[in-house]
Design a protein around this motif. Sequence first.
Motif, PDB file in Angstrom:
ATOM      1  N   THR A  13       0.864  -1.181   0.000  1.00 50.70           N
ATOM      2  CA  THR A  13       0.000   0.000   0.000  1.00 50.70           C
ATOM      3  C   THR A  13       0.893   1.220   0.000  1.00 50.70           C
ATOM      4  OG1 THR A  13      -1.734  -1.152   1.223  1.00 50.70           O
ATOM      5  CG2 THR A  13      -1.804   1.253   1.223  1.00 50.70           C
ATOM      6  N   MET A  17      -2.917   3.733  -1.444  1.00 45.26           N
ATOM      7  CA  MET A  17      -3.341   3.136  -2.705  1.00 45.26           C
ATOM      8  C   MET A  17      -2.681   1.776  -2.914  1.00 45.26           C
ATOM      9  SD  MET A  17      -3.360   6.489  -5.229  1.00 45.26           S
ATOM     10  CE  MET A  17      -1.883   7.236  -4.512  1.00 45.26           C
ATOM     11  N   ARG A  18      -3.421   0.869  -3.566  1.00 43.52           N
ATOM     12  CA  ARG A  18      -2.880  -0.450  -3.878  1.00 43.52           C
ATOM     13  C   ARG A  18      -1.740  -0.326  -4.895  1.00 43.52           C
ATOM     14  NH1 ARG A  18      -6.349  -3.513  -7.012  1.00 43.52           N
ATOM     15  NH2 ARG A  18      -7.145  -1.502  -7.742  1.00 43.52           N
ATOM     16  N   ASP A  34      -3.957   1.473  -8.134  1.00 43.62           N
ATOM     17  CA  ASP A  34      -5.087   2.361  -7.894  1.00 43.62           C
ATOM     18  C   ASP A  34      -4.997   3.686  -8.632  1.00 43.62           C
ATOM     19  OD1 ASP A  34      -6.860   0.898  -6.409  1.00 43.62           O
ATOM     20  OD2 ASP A  34      -6.111   1.545  -4.457  1.00 43.62           O
ATOM     21  N   LYS A  35      -3.949   3.904  -9.405  1.00 47.20           N
ATOM     22  CA  LYS A  35      -3.831   5.139 -10.193  1.00 47.20           C
ATOM     23  C   LYS A  35      -3.156   4.848 -11.524  1.00 47.20           C
ATOM     24  CE  LYS A  35      -1.959   9.802 -10.368  1.00 47.20           C
ATOM     25  NZ  LYS A  35      -1.242   9.531 -11.660  1.00 47.20           N
ATOM     26  N   ASP A  61      -3.520  10.952  -4.217  1.00 44.54           N
ATOM     27  CA  ASP A  61      -4.602  10.030  -4.547  1.00 44.54           C
ATOM     28  C   ASP A  61      -5.647  10.763  -5.399  1.00 44.54           C
ATOM     29  OD1 ASP A  61      -6.761   8.269  -4.607  1.00 44.54           O
ATOM     30  OD2 ASP A  61      -6.444   7.595  -2.555  1.00 44.54           O
ATOM     31  N   ARG A  63      -8.548  10.049  -6.031  1.00 46.75           N
ATOM     32  CA  ARG A  63      -9.887   9.982  -5.441  1.00 46.75           C
ATOM     33  C   ARG A  63     -10.186  11.185  -4.561  1.00 46.75           C
ATOM     34  NH1 ARG A  63      -9.041   3.888  -3.331  1.00 46.75           N
ATOM     35  NH2 ARG A  63      -7.104   4.925  -2.694  1.00 46.75           N
ATOM     36  N   PRO A 112      -8.572   3.617 -11.232  1.00 39.30           N
ATOM     37  CA  PRO A 112      -8.042   2.426 -10.570  1.00 39.30           C
ATOM     38  C   PRO A 112      -8.156   1.221 -11.490  1.00 39.30           C
ATOM     39  CG  PRO A 112     -10.231   2.930  -9.732  1.00 39.30           C
ATOM     40  CD  PRO A 112      -9.874   4.045 -10.671  1.00 39.30           C
TER      41      PRO A 112
END
Length: 336
Positions: A13, A17-18, A34-35, A61, A63, A112
């Motif tokens: 992580t 984010m993954r 995730d991006k 991020d 998001r 993602p």
Amino acid sequence: MRRNWAARLRPITLYGMRAIELENELLRVTVLCDKGGDVVEFLYKPTDTDFVWLSPQGLRDPREHLRGAADDVGQFIDHYEGGWQEIFPNGGAPSVYRGARLAQHGEVSGLPWECEVSADTPERVSVRLSVRTRRMPYRVERTFTLVSGSAALEIEGRVTNESGVELHAMWGHHLVYGRPFLKAGHRIRVPDGVVVVPHHSAIEPGGRRVAEGGPWEWPSVPAHGGGTTDLSIVQEPGSPSDVMYLTGFSEGWYEISGDIGMRVEWDASVLPYLWLWQEFGASAGYPWWGRAYVLGLEPFSSMPTDGLASAVANGTALTLGPHETKVSSMRAEVLV
């Protein structure tokens, strides 16, 4: 299977984010699931050299974009950490295509991606990322592979039109280099016969490196304001910002090197252009504020960096028939 030797994988992580690390005896490559499936680390371990440029603003991020003043440009720029992005189906400036409003370098670079392990042995590790665009009916896949003992990352990309109508797209790899790897005097090599097409206008009000016009033979081309400039030599900090397009590749490859280097190979039948973007600190306004020293060498299907509608108009846009899939491979190898 978890191990700390030979080829291996490690899910992590990163800033919430993954991400996943692919590693072997020579390389550690970190991919941000995730991006955008961004490559945010390409570390050559023997010399502790990371070839990926990291933006001064750091990793954010996407998001959290509603906390800022996001728009069709800011959606990409405000969350641009540097790194290496997949660009699809729009390259460069915001554009409108058949009613779909596409943001800067949108769509997949900010989404993602799903991630699954497709190989995990001491000899070879491989992960497949996939995503569907939201404003156009596309599915995009990226498979990253690292082999034990190799200083090369292999990437296979697949884009599929999931509709029953013919569609267009721009497809590219937003590969950029910066400090500590990139230095003035580094050399860029490309195959013989490559020509240079300058962007149609300056991208910054302070001038540009290359004169308008062309195409010209690589590497010595007319300079803005007179004389010539050698595009194969990386310039000093403060040199003018510019964008140009290289084409005429008999084979898709380039090398950039100083004490250590990188060779990138790709399928030039699918991505016949190489975008050369130079931002060495001359841009004093948004978004760089004089803080960037970065060179982009970006294989692309199309030109210019004005968005998909412009690429359709000039005939360089990628065309995908109903339910058609196009495949393109790329290999990035450290040179020592």
